[in-house]
Design a protein around this motif. Structure first.
Motif, PDB file in Angstrom:
ATOM      1  N   UNK A  76       0.873  -1.171   0.000  1.00  0.00           N
ATOM      2  CA  UNK A  76       0.000   0.000   0.000  1.00  0.00           C
ATOM      3  C   UNK A  76       0.913   1.226   0.000  1.00  0.00           C
ATOM      4  N   UNK A  77       1.163   1.792  -1.180  1.00  0.00           N
ATOM      5  CA  UNK A  77       2.127   2.883  -1.286  1.00  0.00           C
ATOM      6  C   UNK A  77       1.730   4.134  -0.516  1.00  0.00           C
ATOM      7  N   UNK A  78       0.473   4.584  -0.570  1.00  0.00           N
ATOM      8  CA  UNK A  78       0.159   5.774   0.250  1.00  0.00           C
ATOM      9  C   UNK A  78       0.464   5.549   1.732  1.00  0.00           C
ATOM     10  N   UNK A  79       0.136   4.381   2.245  1.00  0.00           N
ATOM     11  CA  UNK A  79       0.407   4.082   3.661  1.00  0.00           C
ATOM     12  C   UNK A  79       1.909   3.938   3.885  1.00  0.00           C
ATOM     13  N   UNK A  80       2.595   3.231   2.986  1.00  0.00           N
ATOM     14  CA  UNK A  80       4.038   3.022   3.134  1.00  0.00           C
ATOM     15  C   UNK A  80       4.795   4.349   3.068  1.00  0.00           C
ATOM     16  N   UNK A  81       4.369   5.214   2.168  1.00  0.00           N
ATOM     17  CA  UNK A  81       5.004   6.522   2.038  1.00  0.00           C
ATOM     18  C   UNK A  81       4.828   7.329   3.327  1.00  0.00           C
ATOM     19  N   UNK A  82       3.603   7.375   3.820  1.00  0.00           N
ATOM     20  CA  UNK A  82       3.319   8.113   5.050  1.00  0.00           C
ATOM     21  C   UNK A  82       4.155   7.581   6.212  1.00  0.00           C
ATOM     22  N   UNK A  83       4.177   6.268   6.386  1.00  0.00           N
ATOM     23  CA  UNK A  83       4.921   5.668   7.501  1.00  0.00           C
ATOM     24  C   UNK A  83       6.425   5.913   7.345  1.00  0.00           C
ATOM     25  N   UNK A  84       6.926   5.818   6.133  1.00  0.00           N
ATOM     26  CA  UNK A  84       8.352   6.017   5.901  1.00  0.00           C
ATOM     27  C   UNK A  84       8.756   7.464   6.141  1.00  0.00           C
ATOM     28  N   UNK A  85       7.967   8.412   5.646  1.00  0.00           N
ATOM     29  CA  UNK A  85       8.286   9.825   5.862  1.00  0.00           C
ATOM     30  C   UNK A  85       8.199  10.177   7.340  1.00  0.00           C
ATOM     31  N   UNK A  86       7.231   9.593   8.060  1.00  0.00           N
ATOM     32  CA  UNK A  86       7.143   9.815   9.507  1.00  0.00           C
ATOM     33  C   UNK A  86       8.401   9.302  10.200  1.00  0.00           C
ATOM     34  N   UNK A  87       8.823   8.089   9.860  1.00  0.00           N
ATOM     35  CA  UNK A  87       9.998   7.488  10.504  1.00  0.00           C
ATOM     36  C   UNK A  87      11.255   8.293  10.189  1.00  0.00           C
ATOM     37  N   UNK A  88      11.451   8.660   8.925  1.00  0.00           N
ATOM     38  CA  UNK A  88      12.627   9.437   8.549  1.00  0.00           C
ATOM     39  C   UNK A  88      12.570  10.822   9.182  1.00  0.00           C
ATOM     40  N   UNK A  89      11.419  11.469   9.091  1.00  0.00           N
ATOM     41  CA  UNK A  89      11.268  12.811   9.661  1.00  0.00           C
ATOM     42  C   UNK A  89      11.518  12.833  11.157  1.00  0.00           C
ATOM     43  N   UNK A  90      10.982  11.839  11.868  1.00  0.00           N
ATOM     44  CA  UNK A  90      11.203  11.772  13.315  1.00  0.00           C
ATOM     45  C   UNK A  90      12.680  11.573  13.632  1.00  0.00           C
ATOM     46  N   UNK A  91      13.347  10.696  12.875  1.00  0.00           N
ATOM     47  CA  UNK A  91      14.777  10.464  13.095  1.00  0.00           C
ATOM     48  C   UNK A  91      15.604  11.713  12.819  1.00  0.00           C
ATOM     49  N   UNK A  92      15.278  12.421  11.759  1.00  0.00           N
ATOM     50  CA  UNK A  92      15.989  13.655  11.444  1.00  0.00           C
ATOM     51  C   UNK A  92      15.739  14.720  12.505  1.00  0.00           C
TER      52      UNK A  92
END
Length: 123
Positions: free
Chosen positions: A97-113
């Motif tokens: 599910x790309x919309x969900x995967x994109x959202x989760x990935x950007x959240x994880x990367x954004x939080x780490x940054x």
């Protein structure tokens, strides 16, 4: 930092995915007529990697370190859009599910940054 995309942002990804799959269905009709079958997952992946690699050459062309025939900007727009199309097609075949995967990935990367930025001295 967990910024949830707005309804419009997520709807935009869903619409893009739907359009990508409509175009893929047209390709499958042609493949069926010409090949008697549709492309396999490895063939789709190879198509994606070929186009993604060409983006690299187009970036070189945009920096005037690689020559190509034609309009570099138009080719970049086309190939980047085509790479996005491939991502939706591959995700569909792999049940991602790309919309969900994109959202989760950007959240994880954004939080780490954000954590990294907070730990760094301000300069």
């Amino acid at each position: 930092m967990n910024e949830t995309p707005t309804h419009d942002e997520k709807a935009g990804l869903i619409e893009a995915e739907d359009r990508a799959l409509q175009v893929r269905a047209q390709y499958e009709q042609i493949e069926q007529r010409v090949l008697g079958r549709t492309w396999t997952l490895p063939e789709l992946a190879l198509g994606f990697t070929n186009d993604a690699a060409y983006v690299g050459r187009l970036v070189l062309a945009a920096e005037s370190t690689w020559g190509i025939d034609g309009d570099v900007d138009a080719e970049l727009r086309h190939k980047l859009a085509e790479c996005l199309w491939w991502v939706f097609v591959l995700a569909d075949r792999l049940d991602v599910d790309m919309p969900e995967a994109y959202e989760a990935t950007m959240d994880r990367i954004g939080d780490g940054l954000q954590r990294t930025l907070e730990a760094m001295p301000k300069g």
